[in-house]
Design a protein around this motif. Structure first.
Motif, PDB file in Angstrom:
ATOM      1  N   MET A 138       0.836  -1.179   0.000  1.00  0.00           N
ATOM      2  CA  MET A 138       0.000   0.000   0.000  1.00  0.00           C
ATOM      3  C   MET A 138       0.882   1.243   0.000  1.00  0.00           C
ATOM      4  O   MET A 138       1.819   1.353   0.784  1.00  0.00           O
ATOM      5  N   ALA A 139       0.607   2.186  -0.868  1.00  0.00           N
ATOM      6  CA  ALA A 139       1.399   3.404  -0.969  1.00  0.00           C
ATOM      7  C   ALA A 139       1.081   4.342   0.190  1.00  0.00           C
ATOM      8  O   ALA A 139      -0.064   4.471   0.605  1.00  0.00           O
ATOM      9  N   LYS A 140       2.123   4.972   0.697  1.00  0.00           N
ATOM     10  CA  LYS A 140       1.928   5.957   1.752  1.00  0.00           C
ATOM     11  C   LYS A 140       1.368   7.221   1.132  1.00  0.00           C
ATOM     12  O   LYS A 140       1.676   7.552  -0.008  1.00  0.00           O
ATOM     13  N   GLU A 141       0.561   7.946   1.904  1.00  0.00           N
ATOM     14  CA  GLU A 141       0.036   9.199   1.377  1.00  0.00           C
ATOM     15  C   GLU A 141       1.138  10.251   1.408  1.00  0.00           C
ATOM     16  O   GLU A 141       2.145  10.102   2.094  1.00  0.00           O
ATOM     17  N   LYS A 142       0.925  11.325   0.652  1.00  0.00           N
ATOM     18  CA  LYS A 142       1.927  12.381   0.577  1.00  0.00           C
ATOM     19  C   LYS A 142       2.093  13.058   1.931  1.00  0.00           C
ATOM     20  O   LYS A 142       1.143  13.213   2.684  1.00  0.00           O
ATOM     21  N   THR A 143       3.327  13.460   2.209  1.00  0.00           N
ATOM     22  CA  THR A 143       3.636  14.152   3.449  1.00  0.00           C
ATOM     23  C   THR A 143       3.491  15.650   3.230  1.00  0.00           C
ATOM     24  O   THR A 143       4.044  16.195   2.284  1.00  0.00           O
ATOM     25  N   ASP A 144       2.740  16.296   4.105  1.00  0.00           N
ATOM     26  CA  ASP A 144       2.565  17.748   4.055  1.00  0.00           C
ATOM     27  C   ASP A 144       3.588  18.361   5.004  1.00  0.00           C
ATOM     28  O   ASP A 144       3.420  18.319   6.221  1.00  0.00           O
ATOM     29  N   LEU A 145       4.666  18.926   4.448  1.00  0.00           N
ATOM     30  CA  LEU A 145       5.736  19.471   5.281  1.00  0.00           C
ATOM     31  C   LEU A 145       5.289  20.677   6.101  1.00  0.00           C
ATOM     32  O   LEU A 145       5.948  21.042   7.071  1.00  0.00           O
ATOM     33  N   SER A 146       4.162  21.286   5.740  1.00  0.00           N
ATOM     34  CA  SER A 146       3.660  22.406   6.540  1.00  0.00           C
ATOM     35  C   SER A 146       3.049  21.911   7.850  1.00  0.00           C
ATOM     36  O   SER A 146       2.766  22.698   8.747  1.00  0.00           O
ATOM     37  N   LYS A 147       2.849  20.597   7.966  1.00  0.00           N
ATOM     38  CA  LYS A 147       2.298  20.011   9.196  1.00  0.00           C
ATOM     39  C   LYS A 147       3.330  19.170   9.957  1.00  0.00           C
ATOM     40  O   LYS A 147       3.023  18.581  10.988  1.00  0.00           O
ATOM     41  N   ILE A 148       4.565  19.121   9.439  1.00  0.00           N
ATOM     42  CA  ILE A 148       5.637  18.403  10.125  1.00  0.00           C
ATOM     43  C   ILE A 148       6.492  19.448  10.842  1.00  0.00           C
ATOM     44  O   ILE A 148       6.984  20.385  10.228  1.00  0.00           O
ATOM     45  N   LEU A 149       6.655  19.248  12.148  1.00  0.00           N
ATOM     46  CA  LEU A 149       7.310  20.245  12.982  1.00  0.00           C
ATOM     47  C   LEU A 149       8.645  19.765  13.530  1.00  0.00           C
ATOM     48  O   LEU A 149       8.799  18.596  13.876  1.00  0.00           O
ATOM     49  N   SER A 150       9.564  20.712  13.626  1.00  0.00           N
ATOM     50  CA  SER A 150      10.794  20.523  14.371  1.00  0.00           C
ATOM     51  C   SER A 150      10.679  21.483  15.548  1.00  0.00           C
ATOM     52  O   SER A 150      10.390  22.670  15.365  1.00  0.00           O
ATOM     53  N   VAL A 151      10.902  20.975  16.757  1.00  0.00           N
ATOM     54  CA  VAL A 151      10.734  21.798  17.949  1.00  0.00           C
ATOM     55  C   VAL A 151      12.063  21.857  18.693  1.00  0.00           C
ATOM     56  O   VAL A 151      12.628  20.819  19.059  1.00  0.00           O
ATOM     57  N   SER A 152      12.543  23.055  18.896  1.00  0.00           N
ATOM     58  CA  SER A 152      13.811  23.258  19.593  1.00  0.00           C
ATOM     59  C   SER A 152      13.744  22.638  20.984  1.00  0.00           C
ATOM     60  O   SER A 152      12.787  22.852  21.729  1.00  0.00           O
ATOM     61  N   GLY A 153      14.760  21.842  21.310  1.00  0.00           N
ATOM     62  CA  GLY A 153      14.820  21.199  22.618  1.00  0.00           C
ATOM     63  C   GLY A 153      14.163  19.826  22.671  1.00  0.00           C
ATOM     64  O   GLY A 153      14.238  19.145  23.688  1.00  0.00           O
ATOM     65  N   TYR A 154      13.502  19.429  21.581  1.00  0.00           N
ATOM     66  CA  TYR A 154      12.845  18.116  21.522  1.00  0.00           C
ATOM     67  C   TYR A 154      13.413  17.333  20.344  1.00  0.00           C
ATOM     68  O   TYR A 154      13.467  17.857  19.229  1.00  0.00           O
ATOM     69  N   PRO A 155      13.810  16.090  20.568  1.00  0.00           N
ATOM     70  CA  PRO A 155      14.361  15.303  19.461  1.00  0.00           C
ATOM     71  C   PRO A 155      13.266  14.839  18.505  1.00  0.00           C
ATOM     72  O   PRO A 155      12.102  14.709  18.888  1.00  0.00           O
ATOM     73  N   GLY A 156      13.634  14.613  17.270  1.00  0.00           N
ATOM     74  CA  GLY A 156      12.711  14.036  16.295  1.00  0.00           C
ATOM     75  C   GLY A 156      11.768  15.048  15.684  1.00  0.00           C
ATOM     76  O   GLY A 156      11.875  16.253  15.883  1.00  0.00           O
ATOM     77  N   LEU A 157      10.849  14.503  14.898  1.00  0.00           N
ATOM     78  CA  LEU A 157       9.865  15.314  14.191  1.00  0.00           C
ATOM     79  C   LEU A 157       8.479  15.032  14.753  1.00  0.00           C
ATOM     80  O   LEU A 157       8.215  13.946  15.270  1.00  0.00           O
ATOM     81  N   TYR A 158       7.591  16.008  14.587  1.00  0.00           N
ATOM     82  CA  TYR A 158       6.232  15.918  15.102  1.00  0.00           C
ATOM     83  C   TYR A 158       5.242  16.309  14.025  1.00  0.00           C
ATOM     84  O   TYR A 158       5.524  17.184  13.204  1.00  0.00           O
ATOM     85  N   ARG A 159       4.077  15.679  14.033  1.00  0.00           N
ATOM     86  CA  ARG A 159       2.998  16.016  13.108  1.00  0.00           C
ATOM     87  C   ARG A 159       2.006  16.900  13.870  1.00  0.00           C
ATOM     88  O   ARG A 159       1.529  16.523  14.933  1.00  0.00           O
ATOM     89  N   PHE A 160       1.710  18.087  13.319  1.00  0.00           N
ATOM     90  CA  PHE A 160       0.769  19.011  13.943  1.00  0.00           C
ATOM     91  C   PHE A 160      -0.602  18.357  14.007  1.00  0.00           C
ATOM     92  O   PHE A 160      -1.082  17.801  13.034  1.00  0.00           O
ATOM     93  N   VAL A 161      -1.248  18.436  15.190  1.00  0.00           N
ATOM     94  CA  VAL A 161      -2.574  17.857  15.378  1.00  0.00           C
ATOM     95  C   VAL A 161      -3.610  18.963  15.508  1.00  0.00           C
ATOM     96  O   VAL A 161      -4.614  18.972  14.802  1.00  0.00           O
ATOM     97  N   ALA A 162      -3.365  19.905  16.431  1.00  0.00           N
ATOM     98  CA  ALA A 162      -4.347  20.965  16.670  1.00  0.00           C
ATOM     99  C   ALA A 162      -3.720  22.122  17.434  1.00  0.00           C
ATOM    100  O   ALA A 162      -2.677  21.963  18.077  1.00  0.00           O
ATOM    101  N   GLN A 163      -4.385  23.251  17.354  1.00  0.00           N
ATOM    102  CA  GLN A 163      -4.009  24.411  18.137  1.00  0.00           C
ATOM    103  C   GLN A 163      -4.646  24.251  19.514  1.00  0.00           C
ATOM    104  O   GLN A 163      -5.774  23.761  19.620  1.00  0.00           O
ATOM    105  N   SER A 164      -3.930  24.630  20.564  1.00  0.00           N
ATOM    106  CA  SER A 164      -4.518  24.596  21.901  1.00  0.00           C
ATOM    107  C   SER A 164      -4.503  26.020  22.462  1.00  0.00           C
ATOM    108  O   SER A 164      -3.906  26.916  21.864  1.00  0.00           O
ATOM    109  N   ARG A 165      -5.141  26.222  23.610  1.00  0.00           N
ATOM    110  CA  ARG A 165      -5.158  27.557  24.212  1.00  0.00           C
ATOM    111  C   ARG A 165      -3.750  28.032  24.513  1.00  0.00           C
ATOM    112  O   ARG A 165      -3.464  29.213  24.420  1.00  0.00           O
ATOM    113  N   THR A 166      -2.871  27.116  24.876  1.00  0.00           N
ATOM    114  CA  THR A 166      -1.528  27.498  25.315  1.00  0.00           C
ATOM    115  C   THR A 166      -0.433  27.241  24.283  1.00  0.00           C
ATOM    116  O   THR A 166       0.727  27.515  24.551  1.00  0.00           O
ATOM    117  N   GLY A 167      -0.782  26.725  23.125  1.00  0.00           N
ATOM    118  CA  GLY A 167       0.247  26.446  22.131  1.00  0.00           C
ATOM    119  C   GLY A 167      -0.241  25.526  21.037  1.00  0.00           C
ATOM    120  O   GLY A 167      -1.294  25.749  20.459  1.00  0.00           O
TER     121      GLY A 167
END
Length: 142
Positions: A1-30
């Motif tokens: 099964m082919a993987k879907e395309k990666t949206d780099l605007s939703k892939i995050l690099s966060v200073s002080g945290y290892p690895g990459l993160y996928r944006f899920v939602a906006q919260s009140r604090t961040g």
């Protein structure tokens, strides 16, 4: 099964945290994001240094090259192989960029930057897709 395309605007690099993160939602604090490595959700504070991979460019002799384009050139150079790891020999890492992006700016694109890029490349290859959503094409379809 082919993987879907990666949206780099939703892939995050966060200073002080290892690895990459996928944006899920906006919260009140961040922002709430999910680790690509283990799926663990984290609430990052709004004042944290959060960068989308879409916003990152590499210095080149003739301007800047978007990270999406750098990954595409790396993929073409490496074929199905993984990129060297961040712990690989300096010559091996620099050699990859010499082949994939020969016009990179040797004065401003440091080995530490190269190590981040190869780490991100390998993480995306393993846990997402190296086939990316093109925001310019996506915008035209609306």
């Amino acid at each position: 099964m082919a993987k879907e395309k990666t949206d780099l605007s939703k892939i995050l690099s966060v200073s002080g945290y290892p690895g990459l993160y996928r944006f899920v939602a906006q919260s009140r604090t961040g922002a709430i994001a999910e680790s690509l490595a283990d799926g663990h959700r984290v609430n990052f504070p709004a004042n944290g240094k959060i960068t989308t991979l879409e916003d990152i460019s590499i210095y080149a002799d003739d301007g800047e090259v978007k990270l999406r384009e750098v990954f595409a050139k790396m993929k073409a150079t490496l074929a199905a192989k993984d990129a060297p790891t961040a712990k690989s020999a300096e010559e091996e890492i620099k050699g990859l960029f010499e082949k994939a992006l020969p016009g990179y700016d040797r004065e401003r694109f440091y080995l530490s930057h190269m190590k981040k890029v190869v780490t991100w490349y390998n993480e995306l290859k393993a846990r997402a897709s190296l086939d990316f959503v093109d925001p310019e094409k996506e915008g035209k379809e609306e």
